[in-house]
Design a protein around this motif. Structure first.
Motif, PDB file in Angstrom:
ATOM      1  N   VAL A  80       0.872  -1.170   0.000  1.00 28.42           N
ATOM      2  CA  VAL A  80       0.000   0.000   0.000  1.00 28.42           C
ATOM      3  C   VAL A  80       0.912   1.223   0.000  1.00 28.42           C
ATOM      4  O   VAL A  80       1.837   1.323   0.810  1.00 28.42           O
ATOM      5  N   ARG A  81       0.663   2.151  -0.940  1.00 28.32           N
ATOM      6  CA  ARG A  81       1.556   3.290  -1.125  1.00 28.32           C
ATOM      7  C   ARG A  81       0.747   4.569  -1.336  1.00 28.32           C
ATOM      8  O   ARG A  81      -0.387   4.527  -1.827  1.00 28.32           O
ATOM      9  N   ARG A  82       1.357   5.676  -1.000  1.00 27.91           N
ATOM     10  CA  ARG A  82       0.783   6.976  -1.295  1.00 27.91           C
ATOM     11  C   ARG A  82       1.314   7.443  -2.646  1.00 27.91           C
ATOM     12  O   ARG A  82       2.513   7.573  -2.846  1.00 27.91           O
ATOM     13  N   VAL A  83       0.419   7.675  -3.598  1.00 25.46           N
ATOM     14  CA  VAL A  83       0.791   8.120  -4.935  1.00 25.46           C
ATOM     15  C   VAL A  83       0.048   9.428  -5.221  1.00 25.46           C
ATOM     16  O   VAL A  83      -1.186   9.452  -5.237  1.00 25.46           O
ATOM     17  N   TRP A  84       0.817  10.501  -5.409  1.00 22.33           N
ATOM     18  CA  TRP A  84       0.224  11.829  -5.633  1.00 22.33           C
ATOM     19  C   TRP A  84      -0.794  12.179  -4.550  1.00 22.33           C
ATOM     20  O   TRP A  84      -1.878  12.694  -4.821  1.00 22.33           O
ATOM     21  N   GLY A  85      -0.431  11.860  -3.326  1.00 27.58           N
ATOM     22  CA  GLY A  85      -1.262  12.237  -2.189  1.00 27.58           C
ATOM     23  C   GLY A  85      -2.410  11.297  -1.878  1.00 27.58           C
ATOM     24  O   GLY A  85      -3.134  11.510  -0.905  1.00 27.58           O
ATOM     25  N   ARG A  86      -2.572  10.248  -2.675  1.00 23.33           N
ATOM     26  CA  ARG A  86      -3.661   9.298  -2.453  1.00 23.33           C
ATOM     27  C   ARG A  86      -3.080   7.918  -2.196  1.00 23.33           C
ATOM     28  O   ARG A  86      -2.128   7.486  -2.845  1.00 23.33           O
ATOM     29  N   TRP A  87      -3.679   7.204  -1.237  1.00 19.12           N
ATOM     30  CA  TRP A  87      -3.225   5.864  -0.899  1.00 19.12           C
ATOM     31  C   TRP A  87      -3.914   4.827  -1.770  1.00 19.12           C
ATOM     32  O   TRP A  87      -5.104   4.946  -2.076  1.00 19.12           O
ATOM     33  N   ARG A  88      -3.156   3.812  -2.156  1.00 20.45           N
ATOM     34  CA  ARG A  88      -3.733   2.725  -2.944  1.00 20.45           C
ATOM     35  C   ARG A  88      -2.855   1.487  -2.820  1.00 20.45           C
ATOM     36  O   ARG A  88      -1.681   1.570  -2.480  1.00 20.45           O
ATOM     37  N   TRP A  89      -3.470   0.320  -3.099  1.00 20.72           N
ATOM     38  CA  TRP A  89      -2.730  -0.940  -3.143  1.00 20.72           C
ATOM     39  C   TRP A  89      -2.272  -1.168  -4.573  1.00 20.72           C
ATOM     40  O   TRP A  89      -2.979  -0.834  -5.536  1.00 20.72           O
ATOM     41  N   GLU A  90      -1.087  -1.755  -4.713  1.00 23.67           N
ATOM     42  CA  GLU A  90      -0.525  -1.997  -6.034  1.00 23.67           C
ATOM     43  C   GLU A  90      -0.218  -3.472  -6.207  1.00 23.67           C
ATOM     44  O   GLU A  90       0.359  -4.106  -5.324  1.00 23.67           O
ATOM     45  N   GLY A  91      -0.633  -4.027  -7.343  1.00 23.59           N
ATOM     46  CA  GLY A  91      -0.406  -5.437  -7.635  1.00 23.59           C
ATOM     47  C   GLY A  91      -1.361  -5.899  -8.711  1.00 23.59           C
ATOM     48  O   GLY A  91      -2.307  -5.180  -9.087  1.00 23.59           O
ATOM     49  N   ASP A  92      -1.151  -7.081  -9.210  1.00 23.03           N
ATOM     50  CA  ASP A  92      -1.969  -7.633 -10.280  1.00 23.03           C
ATOM     51  C   ASP A  92      -3.386  -7.908  -9.772  1.00 23.03           C
ATOM     52  O   ASP A  92      -3.613  -8.861  -9.034  1.00 23.03           O
ATOM     53  N   GLY A  93      -4.324  -7.058 -10.154  1.00 21.70           N
ATOM     54  CA  GLY A  93      -5.708  -7.210  -9.722  1.00 21.70           C
ATOM     55  C   GLY A  93      -6.108  -6.313  -8.576  1.00 21.70           C
ATOM     56  O   GLY A  93      -7.273  -6.316  -8.161  1.00 21.70           O
ATOM     57  N   ALA A  94      -5.178  -5.520  -8.056  1.00 17.74           N
ATOM     58  CA  ALA A  94      -5.514  -4.644  -6.925  1.00 17.74           C
ATOM     59  C   ALA A  94      -6.652  -3.691  -7.279  1.00 17.74           C
ATOM     60  O   ALA A  94      -7.470  -3.339  -6.427  1.00 17.74           O
ATOM     61  N   GLY A  95      -6.710  -3.289  -8.546  1.00 17.16           N
ATOM     62  CA  GLY A  95      -7.742  -2.354  -8.979  1.00 17.16           C
ATOM     63  C   GLY A  95      -9.144  -2.934  -9.002  1.00 17.16           C
ATOM     64  O   GLY A  95     -10.111  -2.196  -9.213  1.00 17.16           O
ATOM     65  N   LEU A  96      -9.286  -4.243  -8.764  1.00 19.20           N
ATOM     66  CA  LEU A  96     -10.628  -4.838  -8.713  1.00 19.20           C
ATOM     67  C   LEU A  96     -11.402  -4.365  -7.485  1.00 19.20           C
ATOM     68  O   LEU A  96     -12.634  -4.414  -7.471  1.00 19.20           O
ATOM     69  N   ALA A  97     -10.687  -3.933  -6.453  1.00 19.56           N
ATOM     70  CA  ALA A  97     -11.353  -3.479  -5.225  1.00 19.56           C
ATOM     71  C   ALA A  97     -11.835  -2.044  -5.386  1.00 19.56           C
ATOM     72  O   ALA A  97     -11.120  -1.188  -5.914  1.00 19.56           O
TER      73      ALA A  97
END
Length: 231
Positions: A80-97
């Motif tokens: 889980v990382r902060r990217v441009w001020g927003r937190w998100r999970w990174e990985g294959d399929g993380a964007g499904l959530a």
């Protein structure tokens, strides 16, 4: 407050990383035994404020005591990382959530398998069609309906993807609702349904047990392959 479940865990992972035999552990070539730095309490507070939900306790303390992702089951725990001020999970399929809906409860009875059962009963059978072209068209239409139900976002509300096991097979951590804190298998790429991971006694597996069971098995694999990690 320190969670004793994580005492020495980071050190055990680092000890495994130093062993040549650790390459025998499934997924090690993916995560390479690297753990991200733990989150600070301020980072965790900001993450949860953005999500609008408190993460499960075992996962919260993992993030602050072990690492924000990295070495773990299969190809590792999604960071889980902060990217441009927003937190998100990174990985294959993380964007499904759907991170905007994590405060909404994961379905109380799981992802409503009865919907899939009903649809399976409607699957076209070749003997019901005089022309193969008509059968192929019916199967294509049914497949579209199947995919729409199987991957409906409402079936994974209140959960995040935390791991990729290869071949589009993933695992989810439930964040909200009665299943909060448990890990679910997602084999939908193989047309099977989501289901909770269970231990030998049939109890749902929580995040800490999911991670430490993997670590224990990784250590056994390394020992069998000629190395003995120092704890």
């Amino acid at each position: 407050m320190t969670d004793q479940r994580w005492a020495g865990v980071r050190e055990r992972v680092e000890a495994l990383a130093a062993l040549p035999a650790s390459s025998e552990v499934f997924g090690a070539l993916g995560h390479r035994w690297a753990l991200a730095d733990p989150l600070g309490e301020d980072d965790l507070a900001e993450l949860e404020a953005q999500l609008g939900v408190r993460l499960p306790e075992e996962y919260r303390t993992f993030l602050t005591q072990v690492g924000a992702g990295g070495a773990g089951p299969a190809y590792g725990v999604f960071p889980v990382r902060r990217v441009w001020g927003r937190w998100r999970w990174e990985g294959d399929g993380a964007g499904l959530a759907d991170l905007s809906a994590l405060a909404e409860p994961f379905p109380e009875k799981g992802p409503a398998p009865e919907l899939l059962d009903a649809l399976l009963a409607e699957r076209p059978e070749e003997e019901d069609y005089d022309e193969i072209e008509d059968f192929d068209d019916a199967v294509e239409e049914w497949d579209e309906r199947w995919e729409a139900v199987l991957f409906a976002p409402a079936r994974t509300t209140g959960a995040i993807v935390i791991c990729h096991a290869g071949c589009a097979l993933r695992e989810w951590l439930v964040v909200s609702g009665p299943h909060r804190g448990t890990v679910w298998s997602d084999p939908r790429a193989d047309d099977a349904d989501l289901s909770p991971l269970l231990d030998a006694e049939g109890r749902q597996v929580t995040f800490a047990r999911w991670y430490t069971a993997w670590l224990e098995e990784a250590e056994r694999t390394a020992r069998r392959s000629g190395g003995t990690p120092e704890v």
